[in-house]
Scaffold this active site. Structure first.
Site, PDB file in Angstrom:
ATOM      1  N   PHE A  15      -2.034  17.115   3.492  1.00 17.38           N
ATOM      2  CA  PHE A  15      -2.441  16.369   2.514  1.00 17.38           C
ATOM      3  C   PHE A  15      -1.145  16.298   1.335  1.00 17.38           C
ATOM      4  O   PHE A  15      -0.630  17.262   0.987  1.00 17.38           O
ATOM      5  CB  PHE A  15      -3.469  17.296   1.675  1.00 17.38           C
ATOM      6  CG  PHE A  15      -4.110  16.410   0.692  1.00 17.38           C
ATOM      7  CD1 PHE A  15      -5.213  15.550   0.939  1.00 17.38           C
ATOM      8  CD2 PHE A  15      -3.674  16.653  -0.646  1.00 17.38           C
ATOM      9  CE1 PHE A  15      -5.657  14.850  -0.189  1.00 17.38           C
ATOM     10  CE2 PHE A  15      -4.405  15.887  -1.878  1.00 17.38           C
ATOM     11  CZ  PHE A  15      -5.387  15.130  -1.588  1.00 17.38           C
ATOM     12  N   ARG A  48       0.384  11.729  -9.281  1.00 22.00           N
ATOM     13  CA  ARG A  48       0.755  10.201  -9.079  1.00 22.00           C
ATOM     14  C   ARG A  48       2.087  10.079  -9.432  1.00 22.00           C
ATOM     15  O   ARG A  48       2.906   9.100  -9.051  1.00 22.00           O
ATOM     16  CB  ARG A  48      -0.236   9.374  -9.534  1.00 22.00           C
ATOM     17  CG  ARG A  48      -1.788   9.354  -9.000  1.00 22.00           C
ATOM     18  CD  ARG A  48      -2.492   8.299  -9.305  1.00 22.00           C
ATOM     19  NE  ARG A  48      -3.806   8.231  -9.237  1.00 22.00           N
ATOM     20  CZ  ARG A  48      -4.538   8.023  -8.295  1.00 22.00           C
ATOM     21  NH1 ARG A  48      -3.809   7.503  -7.139  1.00 22.00           N
ATOM     22  NH2 ARG A  48      -6.005   8.006  -8.252  1.00 22.00           N
ATOM     23  N   GLU A  64       0.767  -1.135   0.028  1.00 25.24           N
ATOM     24  CA  GLU A  64       0.210  -0.035  -0.020  1.00 25.24           C
ATOM     25  C   GLU A  64       0.929   1.347  -0.075  1.00 25.24           C
ATOM     26  O   GLU A  64       1.940   1.242   0.674  1.00 25.24           O
ATOM     27  CB  GLU A  64      -0.863  -0.043   1.185  1.00 25.24           C
ATOM     28  CG  GLU A  64      -2.328  -0.407   0.930  1.00 25.24           C
ATOM     29  CD  GLU A  64      -3.058   0.445   0.022  1.00 25.24           C
ATOM     30  OE1 GLU A  64      -2.485   1.349  -0.838  1.00 25.24           O
ATOM     31  OE2 GLU A  64      -4.330   0.746   0.167  1.00 25.24           O
ATOM     32  N   ASP A  65       0.352   2.443  -0.531  1.00 28.64           N
ATOM     33  CA  ASP A  65       1.204   3.450  -0.547  1.00 28.64           C
ATOM     34  C   ASP A  65       0.914   4.157   0.686  1.00 28.64           C
ATOM     35  O   ASP A  65       1.868   4.777   1.561  1.00 28.64           O
ATOM     36  CB  ASP A  65       0.486   4.590  -1.691  1.00 28.64           C
ATOM     37  CG  ASP A  65      -0.881   4.803  -1.734  1.00 28.64           C
ATOM     38  OD1 ASP A  65      -1.658   3.716  -1.045  1.00 28.64           O
ATOM     39  OD2 ASP A  65      -1.443   5.809  -2.207  1.00 28.64           O
ATOM     40  N   ASP A  93      -4.063   5.774   6.269  1.00 28.37           N
ATOM     41  CA  ASP A  93      -4.686   7.015   6.763  1.00 28.37           C
ATOM     42  C   ASP A  93      -5.632   6.627   7.865  1.00 28.37           C
ATOM     43  O   ASP A  93      -4.796   6.303   9.105  1.00 28.37           O
ATOM     44  CB  ASP A  93      -5.673   7.461   5.481  1.00 28.37           C
ATOM     45  CG  ASP A  93      -5.700   9.090   5.822  1.00 28.37           C
ATOM     46  OD1 ASP A  93      -5.870   9.643   7.008  1.00 28.37           O
ATOM     47  OD2 ASP A  93      -6.016   9.741   4.768  1.00 28.37           O
TER      48      ASP A  93
HETATM   49  C1  PRP Z   1      -5.958   5.764  -0.651  1.00 30.96           C
HETATM   50  C2  PRP Z   1      -4.995   4.973  -0.368  1.00 30.96           C
HETATM   51  C3  PRP Z   1      -5.395   3.596   0.381  1.00 30.96           C
HETATM   52  C4  PRP Z   1      -6.452   4.306   1.289  1.00 30.96           C
HETATM   53  C5  PRP Z   1      -5.961   4.601   2.801  1.00 30.96           C
HETATM   54  O1  PRP Z   1      -6.657   5.525  -1.590  1.00 30.96           O
HETATM   55  O2  PRP Z   1      -4.296   4.245  -1.328  1.00 30.96           O
HETATM   56  O3  PRP Z   1      -5.929   2.736  -0.354  1.00 30.96           O
HETATM   57  O4  PRP Z   1      -6.819   5.700   0.645  1.00 30.96           O
HETATM   58  O5  PRP Z   1      -6.982   5.284   3.570  1.00 30.96           O
HETATM   59  P1  PRP Z   1      -7.663   4.694   5.137  1.00 30.96           P
HETATM   60  O6  PRP Z   1      -6.599   4.210   5.695  1.00 30.96           O
HETATM   61  O7  PRP Z   1      -8.223   5.949   5.428  1.00 30.96           O
HETATM   62  O8  PRP Z   1      -8.487   3.612   4.555  1.00 30.96           O
HETATM   63  P2  PRP Z   1      -7.740   6.325  -2.240  1.00 30.96           P
HETATM   64  O9  PRP Z   1      -9.159   5.795  -1.889  1.00 30.96           O
HETATM   65  O10 PRP Z   1      -7.513   7.625  -2.258  1.00 30.96           O
HETATM   66  O11 PRP Z   1      -7.525   5.641  -3.888  1.00 30.96           O
HETATM   67  P3  PRP Z   1      -6.493   5.649  -5.100  1.00 30.96           P
HETATM   68  O12 PRP Z   1      -5.360   4.828  -4.466  1.00 30.96           O
HETATM   69  O13 PRP Z   1      -6.971   5.587  -6.261  1.00 30.96           O
HETATM   70  O14 PRP Z   1      -6.134   7.108  -4.816  1.00 30.96           O
END
Ligand code: PRP
Length: 190
Positions: A159, A172, A106-107, A110
């Site tokens: 952010f 990205r 995962e990136d 949050d």
């Molecule tokens: C982001 C990120 C994780 C998630 C983390 O994805 O890549 O998958 O949010 O958030 P959390 O810990 O609060 O659940 P996003 O939904 O923004 O989609 P993306 O990767 O396509 O930008």
């Protein structure tokens, strides 16, 4: 595309939080450890689209063991940046995870809701083991606790964009983690 002005993502950056060099070094060191830990049981790397793609690419290339990869598209947010707490599967994995050793890449963690849900889901599907490599964590925003075995950087509650993370689907492709200039969020590219 038209006009005299040449768009440049670097000029939209206010400040950098994690440099390309720091990211590369961290990914290499985590990959070294993962190559040891999974030497006897090559893992299935699972990446959550779209943000994890950049981390998956760099990380998988730094591994010295054979791996397989698969992708899942999840929706963790409603509209905007507030988490709704509900996870929707937009696109599922293409393989059966039963009996597989899964390493989710995962990136960012949050609130933790996405990964908490996904780890439970993969265990429910019969995975032999489920671990996580998260490049970034925002401890201030964490709502759900679980063990992140392979960890990258802890960042403040700002952010951020880059290395897979987007603002309105852009940035990205930035090769570092950065905070954008305030005017970018107001719709005025610098
Ligand atoms: C982001 C990120 C994780 C998630 C983390 O994805 O890549 O998958 O949010 O958030 P959390 O810990 O609060 O659940 P996003 O939904 O923004 O989609 P993306 O990767 O396509 O930008």
């Amino acid at each position: 595309m038209g006009g005299m002005q040449i768009a440049d993502i670097q000029s939209d950056i206010d400040h950098e939080l994690v440099s390309k060099q720091q990211i590369d070094a961290k990914i290499k060191s985590v990959a070294k450890q993962v190559s040891i830990d999974y030497a006897d049981e090559p893992p299935l790397l699972v990446a959550v689209l779209k943000g994890a793609v950049n981390t998956l690419t760099a990380f998988s290339q730094a591994l010295s063991i054979p791996v397989q990869m698969d992708f899942m598209s999840l929706s963790s947010y409603g509209n905007g940046t507030e988490s709704t707490g509900t996870i929707t599967v937009r696109q599922d994995l293409s393989v059966d995870v039963r009996g597989r050793h899964i390493l989710i890449v995962e990136d960012i963690v949050d609130s933790g809701r996405t990964l908490n849900w996904l780890m439970g889901e993969l265990r429910d599907r019969g995975a032999a083991s489920v671990e996580v490599f998260a490049l970034l964590e925002k401890p201030a925003r964490r709502e759900v606790e679980f063990d992140v075995k392979y960890r990258g950087f802890e960042i403040p509650d700002e952010f951020v964009v880059g290395f897979g993370l987007d603002y309105c689907e852009e940035y990205r492709n930035l090769d570092s983690i950065a905070v954008l200039k305030p005017q970018v969020y107001q719709g005025e590219h610098a």
